[in-house]
Every structure is written in structure tokens, then in C-alpha cells.
Design an enzyme around this catalytic site. Structure first.
Site, mmCIF file in Angstrom:
data_model
loop_
_atom_site.group_PDB
_atom_site.id
_atom_site.type_symbol
_atom_site.label_atom_id
_atom_site.label_comp_id
_atom_site.label_asym_id
_atom_site.label_seq_id
_atom_site.Cartn_x
_atom_site.Cartn_y
_atom_site.Cartn_z
ATOM 1 N N ASP A 1 -11.189 2.079 3.987
ATOM 2 C CA ASP A 1 -11.407 0.639 3.762
ATOM 3 C C ASP A 1 -12.899 0.330 3.613
ATOM 4 O O ASP A 1 -13.261 -0.772 3.196
ATOM 5 C CB ASP A 1 -10.863 -0.179 4.954
ATOM 6 C CG ASP A 1 -9.536 -0.862 4.625
ATOM 7 O OD1 ASP A 1 -9.213 -0.982 3.427
ATOM 8 O OD2 ASP A 1 -8.844 -1.289 5.570
ATOM 9 N N GLN B 1 -4.895 -2.324 9.540
ATOM 10 C CA GLN B 1 -4.650 -3.588 8.842
ATOM 11 C C GLN B 1 -5.161 -4.752 9.686
ATOM 12 O O GLN B 1 -4.794 -4.906 10.842
ATOM 13 C CB GLN B 1 -3.142 -3.737 8.547
ATOM 14 C CG GLN B 1 -2.794 -4.936 7.703
ATOM 15 C CD GLN B 1 -3.412 -4.884 6.301
ATOM 16 O OE1 GLN B 1 -3.315 -3.877 5.608
ATOM 17 N NE2 GLN B 1 -4.058 -5.964 5.890
ATOM 18 N N LYS C 1 0.843 -1.196 0.000
ATOM 19 C CA LYS C 1 0.000 0.000 0.000
ATOM 20 C C LYS C 1 0.881 1.250 0.000
ATOM 21 O O LYS C 1 0.590 2.227 -0.693
ATOM 22 C CB LYS C 1 -0.953 -0.021 1.204
ATOM 23 C CG LYS C 1 -2.054 -1.065 1.015
ATOM 24 C CD LYS C 1 -2.853 -1.377 2.264
ATOM 25 C CE LYS C 1 -3.767 -2.577 1.994
ATOM 26 N NZ LYS C 1 -4.454 -3.077 3.186
#
Ligand code: NAP
Length: 292
Positions: A119, A96, A52
Site C-alpha cells: 500500500d 484495510q 482486491k
């Protein structure tokens, strides 16, 4: 059969995002800033976060990674998230997953400001998505929608069978494809581990989206001629190569591909699109932040 090249589509979209960032900066605006929170030292999570960061650099975003020991408490983590919620220089951030077992993931996700939840896992974003309202759509379903669009795949009135009902892939996919939009307007069937006779159902599908994590589950005799097959699965299986493993999807590609009108490979299909969706969401979060 047309191979859906996710890598190529992602490269093209990355250029478009980079151009939009250049235009922002030329207009005197800030670089979009994405922050990733990494808890503990899970190897796969570290690789995903590194990828990322790399993608951020490629499109001209600022990126930061905040790392915490696996022993951090849930409350301490939420306090760190609240700091990011209030930091005007942070446009979007991700936590994450997976988190260590002592931390309630949903409680952590719910502590993220939905306007920075790039997200798209916060219940506000999921709720808005189901209503067809503006929101951050989670990366994998968003990436699949982009691929369907990029290849101008006809979805209207088609029967789409989704294998898997997870919150991050199967369920949002079912919702998006049933909406009155393009891509969408599908008749959707969702199968899961308790669905009997899956083969009878997949044989009725115009479009199959396989997201179960069972290597090569979908065989040729489960697919009708001309179907579109999107393979989301990623499983590492041991292999006699340098890495010691290879990546396998949920579709037995070699036997299924000849029957398909379109099919995604693994790797190089859905995977590269996921990160692009995160970049797109972050750019949008920066635009929203501009107007605050
Ligand atoms: P998950 O949370 O483990 O969910 C798997 C789903 O598949 C569940 O709904 C499960 O049913 C169903 N299932 C499992 N075995 C089945 C079987 N034999 N027959 C029918 N249904 C079955 O997985 P996920 O997070 O959605 O991920 C699915 C796959 O996609 C994994 O390989 C993952 O690595 C991959 N993935 C790829 C990307 C990408 O960017 N390409 C992103 C996310 C995930 P129950 O609900 O009944 O348990």
C-alpha cells in the site's frame, strides 16, 4: 475534449500483469501472494477487500484474507502483522483502513515490513518516494501517474493545482508531480480547506487534481479552457435507483468537461487504476522476494 478511460487502461494493464505472472510461473517461480487484513465488519472495507481478491484472481495472484474481530487489540494485531512479515510465502500485504478507533493506525502501519508494504503507507516508502528512490508508491497517486503516462499528457513546466493535502492522495501527488521525471516537472500548488480564493488558483492551472471529497466542488467557472482535470473524489449520494445511491466526484463533470483538453469521469476514471497499482506493487514485491 478527451475522456480519460481509466477502466480501459486498467483492463489493458491487468492483461500485462497477467502475462508477467504467466511468465513467472513458466520460469518456475511462485504466484505472487497478496494478503489483506480486515478488522471488523465495515461494509465498505469488506467490498474493497472483495474487489482486491477479484483483481488478484484475474491477474493470477494468490490472495488470502485474514479477518479479525473489531475487538482485537493493537498489540494482537501487530503480532499478526509480524507473522506475515516473517512468512516467506507472503509477498505483500495490506491492512484495510479504517481500523477501529482504539487502534493507532500509524503504529500498525509502521509495524509492516516496508518490503511487503504494497500500500506504500510505511514511512520508509513515503520517505523514499519523496527522495525519488525505489519504493512502493501508494495506489491512488501511482494510478494517476499511470493514467497521465498512458494518455501521454504533457506535464513538463505545467502548473498543477492539487485540491486536498491528505497523506494518501494530495500530498504524495504534489511530491510526485514536482519531481524531475515524467510525469512530473510540474510547478505544484496544493490547496486545502484553509486556502482562500481557490477559484483564483484553479484558474491558473494547466492540470487540476481534485481530491477533497466534496461532490461537484469544481465548477466550470473555476477551470480555464484546455485544462486537464483529474477527479479523484468518490462520494455516495442518495439516488432513486436500485442501489439507492450514485457515485459523484469532486468535479461538476457536465459543465467542466467541455472546457477540458482531458478529463477523468467518475466512476471509471481514477478508481479502476487504484487496484491495478496495488497489483503492480505486489508483483514487484514478489520479484524482490525472489532475490532474498
Ligand atoms: P481526506 O483525507 O478527507 O482529505 C481531504 C482533503 O481535502 C483535506 O486536505 C481537506 O483539507 C481538503 N478539503 C476538504 N474540503 C475542502 C474544501 N471545501 N476546499 C478545499 N479543500 C478541502 O480525503 P482523501 O482520503 O484524500 O480523499 C479525497 C477524496 O478522494 C474522497 O472523495 C475519497 O473518497 C476519494 N478517494 C478516491 C480514491 C480512488 O481510488 N479514486 C482513493 C482515495 C480517495 P484539510 O487538510 O484542511 O482538512
Amino acid at each position: 475534449m478527451i475522456l480519460i478511460n481509466g477502466k480501459e487502461t486498467a483492463t489493458q494493464l491487468k492483461k500485462e500483469i497477467a502475462k508477467q505472472v504467466e511468465d513467472r510461473i513458466a520460469a518456475g517461480k511462485r504466484q505472487p501472494h497478496l494478503v489483506a487484513i480486515l478488522v471488523g465488519n465495515n461494509g465498505a472495507s469488506m467490498t474493497y477487500v472483495a474487489n482486491k481478491e477479484k483483481a488478484c484472481a484475474q491477474v493470477g495472484f494468490k490472495s488470502s484474507v485474514l479477518t479479525y474481530e473489531a475487538t482485537i487489540s493493537e498489540d494482537e494485531l501487530i503480532q499478526e502483522i509480524q507473522k506475515l512479515n516473517q512468512d516467506p510465502t507472503v509477498d505483500g500485504f495490506i491492512v484495510q483502513l479504517p481500523l477501529p478507533k482504539h487502534i493507532n493506525e500509524q503504529r500498525v502501519i509502521e509495524s509492516i515490513d516496508p518490503r511487503k508494504d504494497v500500500d506504500g503507507f510505511h514511512s520508509v516508502n513515503v520517505g523514499n518516494m519523496t527522495l525519488g528512490l525505489p519504493c512502493f508508491v501508494s495506489a491512488t497517486p501511482h494510478g494517476i501517474m499511470e493514467l497521465l503516462e498512458a494518455y501521454q499528457i504533457d506535464t513538463k513546466g505545467k502548473h498543477c493545482v492539487i485540491l486536498g493535502r491528505s497523506n494518501i492522495v494530495g500530498r504524495p501527488m504534489a511530491n510526485l508531480l514536482s519531481q524531475k521525471t515524467y510525469p512530473g516537472n510540474c510547478t505544484v500548488t496544493v490547496c486545502h480547506s484553509l486556502t482562500p480564493n481557490i477559484k483564483e488558483i484553479t484558474l491558473m492551472a494547466d492540470i487540476i487534481i481534485a481530491a477533497i471529497g466534496v461532490p461537484e466542488f469544481l465548477k466550470a467557472d473555476m477551470v480555464r479552457e484546455g485544462a486537464v482535470v483529474i477527479d479523484v473524489g468518490i462520494t455516495r449520494i442518495p439516488a432513486d435507483n436500485e442501489k439507492g445511491y450514485r457515485i459523484v466526484g469532486d468535479v461538476a463533470f457536465d459543465e467542466v468537461a467541455p472546457k477540458c483538453s482531458y478529463i477523468t469521469p467518475v466512476p471509471g476514471g481514477v478508481g479502476p487504476m487504484t487496484i491495478i497499482s496495488l497489483m503492480k506493487n505486489t508483483l514487484r514485491a514478489a520479484e524482490l522476494n525472489d532475490t532474498k
